[in-house]
Design a protein around this motif. Sequence first.
Motif, short mmCIF file in Angstrom:
data_model
loop_
_atom_site.label_atom_id
_atom_site.label_comp_id
_atom_site.label_asym_id
_atom_site.label_seq_id
_atom_site.Cartn_x
_atom_site.Cartn_y
_atom_site.Cartn_z
N SER A 198 -26.42 -3.38 -26.93
CA SER A 198 -27.02 -4.39 -27.80
C SER A 198 -28.49 -4.08 -28.06
O SER A 198 -29.00 -4.27 -29.17
CB SER A 198 -26.89 -5.78 -27.18
N ALA A 199 -29.20 -3.57 -27.03
CA ALA A 199 -30.60 -3.21 -27.21
C ALA A 199 -30.75 -2.02 -28.16
O ALA A 199 -31.66 -1.99 -29.00
CB ALA A 199 -31.23 -2.88 -25.85
N LEU A 200 -29.84 -1.04 -28.05
CA LEU A 200 -29.88 0.12 -28.95
C LEU A 200 -29.66 -0.31 -30.40
O LEU A 200 -30.37 0.13 -31.30
CB LEU A 200 -28.81 1.14 -28.55
N VAL A 201 -28.65 -1.16 -30.61
CA VAL A 201 -28.34 -1.61 -31.97
C VAL A 201 -29.51 -2.38 -32.56
O VAL A 201 -29.88 -2.20 -33.72
CB VAL A 201 -27.06 -2.46 -31.98
N LEU A 202 -30.12 -3.26 -31.75
CA LEU A 202 -31.26 -4.04 -32.22
C LEU A 202 -32.41 -3.12 -32.61
O LEU A 202 -33.07 -3.31 -33.64
CB LEU A 202 -31.70 -5.00 -31.12
N GLY A 203 -32.64 -2.08 -31.80
CA GLY A 203 -33.69 -1.11 -32.13
C GLY A 203 -33.39 -0.34 -33.40
O GLY A 203 -34.28 -0.08 -34.21
N GLU A 204 -32.12 0.04 -33.60
CA GLU A 204 -31.72 0.76 -34.81
C GLU A 204 -31.89 -0.11 -36.06
O GLU A 204 -32.34 0.36 -37.10
CB GLU A 204 -30.27 1.22 -34.68
N LEU A 205 -31.52 -1.38 -35.96
CA LEU A 205 -31.65 -2.29 -37.10
C LEU A 205 -33.10 -2.38 -37.56
O LEU A 205 -33.40 -2.27 -38.75
CB LEU A 205 -31.15 -3.68 -36.72
N VAL A 206 -34.00 -2.57 -36.60
CA VAL A 206 -35.42 -2.69 -36.94
C VAL A 206 -36.00 -1.35 -37.37
O VAL A 206 -36.70 -1.25 -38.38
CB VAL A 206 -36.21 -3.26 -35.74
N GLN A 244 -37.46 -10.03 -45.39
CA GLN A 244 -36.41 -11.04 -45.20
C GLN A 244 -35.11 -10.42 -44.71
O GLN A 244 -34.37 -11.02 -43.94
CB GLN A 244 -36.17 -11.82 -46.51
N TYR A 245 -34.81 -9.18 -45.14
CA TYR A 245 -33.59 -8.52 -44.70
C TYR A 245 -33.69 -8.10 -43.23
O TYR A 245 -32.70 -8.15 -42.49
CB TYR A 245 -33.31 -7.30 -45.58
N ILE A 246 -34.90 -7.66 -42.84
CA ILE A 246 -35.11 -7.28 -41.44
C ILE A 246 -34.92 -8.50 -40.54
O ILE A 246 -34.21 -8.45 -39.53
CB ILE A 246 -36.53 -6.69 -41.24
N LEU A 247 -35.56 -9.61 -40.92
CA LEU A 247 -35.44 -10.84 -40.13
C LEU A 247 -33.99 -11.32 -40.07
O LEU A 247 -33.51 -11.77 -39.03
CB LEU A 247 -36.33 -11.93 -40.72
N TYR A 248 -33.31 -11.21 -41.21
CA TYR A 248 -31.91 -11.64 -41.27
C TYR A 248 -31.05 -10.83 -40.29
O TYR A 248 -30.25 -11.38 -39.53
CB TYR A 248 -31.37 -11.48 -42.69
N ALA A 249 -31.24 -9.49 -40.30
CA ALA A 249 -30.45 -8.62 -39.43
C ALA A 249 -30.75 -8.89 -37.96
O ALA A 249 -29.83 -8.97 -37.13
CB ALA A 249 -30.74 -7.16 -39.77
N VAL A 250 -32.03 -9.05 -37.62
CA VAL A 250 -32.42 -9.28 -36.24
C VAL A 250 -31.89 -10.63 -35.74
O VAL A 250 -31.34 -10.73 -34.64
CB VAL A 250 -33.96 -9.21 -36.09
N ILE A 251 -32.06 -11.67 -36.57
CA ILE A 251 -31.61 -13.00 -36.17
C ILE A 251 -30.08 -13.04 -36.05
O ILE A 251 -29.53 -13.63 -35.11
CB ILE A 251 -32.11 -14.06 -37.17
N LEU A 252 -29.39 -12.39 -36.98
CA LEU A 252 -27.93 -12.38 -36.93
C LEU A 252 -27.43 -11.67 -35.68
O LEU A 252 -26.55 -12.18 -34.96
CB LEU A 252 -27.36 -11.69 -38.18
N TRP A 253 -28.00 -10.49 -35.39
CA TRP A 253 -27.57 -9.75 -34.20
C TRP A 253 -27.94 -10.52 -32.93
O TRP A 253 -27.16 -10.60 -31.98
CB TRP A 253 -28.21 -8.37 -34.19
N GLY A 254 -29.13 -11.10 -32.92
CA GLY A 254 -29.56 -11.88 -31.77
C GLY A 254 -28.63 -13.07 -31.53
O GLY A 254 -28.30 -13.40 -30.38
N ALA A 255 -28.20 -13.72 -32.62
CA ALA A 255 -27.29 -14.87 -32.51
C ALA A 255 -25.94 -14.43 -31.94
O ALA A 255 -25.35 -15.14 -31.11
CB ALA A 255 -27.10 -15.52 -33.87
N LEU A 256 -25.46 -13.26 -32.36
CA LEU A 256 -24.20 -12.74 -31.83
C LEU A 256 -24.29 -12.46 -30.34
O LEU A 256 -23.40 -12.83 -29.57
CB LEU A 256 -23.80 -11.46 -32.58
N ILE A 257 -25.38 -11.84 -29.92
CA ILE A 257 -25.57 -11.52 -28.51
C ILE A 257 -25.71 -12.81 -27.70
O ILE A 257 -25.14 -12.95 -26.61
CB ILE A 257 -26.81 -10.62 -28.30
N TYR A 258 -26.46 -13.77 -28.25
CA TYR A 258 -26.65 -15.04 -27.55
C TYR A 258 -25.31 -15.76 -27.38
O TYR A 258 -25.03 -16.33 -26.33
CB TYR A 258 -27.63 -15.91 -28.34
#
Length: 205
Positions: free
Chosen positions: A20-28, A40-54
């Motif tokens: 999950s940390a690798l994917v989050l780093g790749e997204l950003v 806005q797309y960066i924030l969307y991707a980070v928040i979406l992935w963070g929500a999935l992990i949470y």
Amino acid sequence: MTKVLGKNQITQLTPFDFISALVLGELVGNAIYDKEIGLQYILYAVILWGALIYTIEIITQKFRKSRVFLEGKPSIVIANGHIQYKELKKNKIDFDQLFHLLRAKGVFSMREVEYGILETNGSVSVLRKSAYQSPTNQDLNISSSESVIPIFLILDGEIITDGLVSINKDEEWLINELFNRGIAGPSKVVYAEWLEGAGFEIQTY
């Protein structure tokens, strides 16, 4: 995002957390260097992935059976003083790696170990044989005293106000204490801590 998801993203790094940390780093990372992608797309991707992990973290807390699949489970690699070769092989750990993990725990001989458990984050927890365990105050019949935490009052030349408040002292008291010890002021101090019943521990530059 790491702050929100919790400290297990840094310390108790299970294989799932690592991915999950690798994917989050790749997204950003990929988004930063793509000129066509806005903030806005960066924030969307980070928040979406963070929500999935949470969500998955919540699932593992609510449903015990899901933890084995998502987080793994500890393995007993040493039992009754004997290395469990099948468990080592299943976890892809060789003898050199095992001995390295034991040395990291201060164990330099297998004769000291009663049980060794390979944790999900890759570390080994060790239960020493009784002959090699450190004696406790109870074993030595020594009366116990209350454990207290030392309070930092100065770090890197700066006064820690919260530390002074916790011991009901002010900066004037601290500066006077430094002067009494021949120290010109807080700027000369690398760190100073206060331990109830033991007093000051001070190191200057």
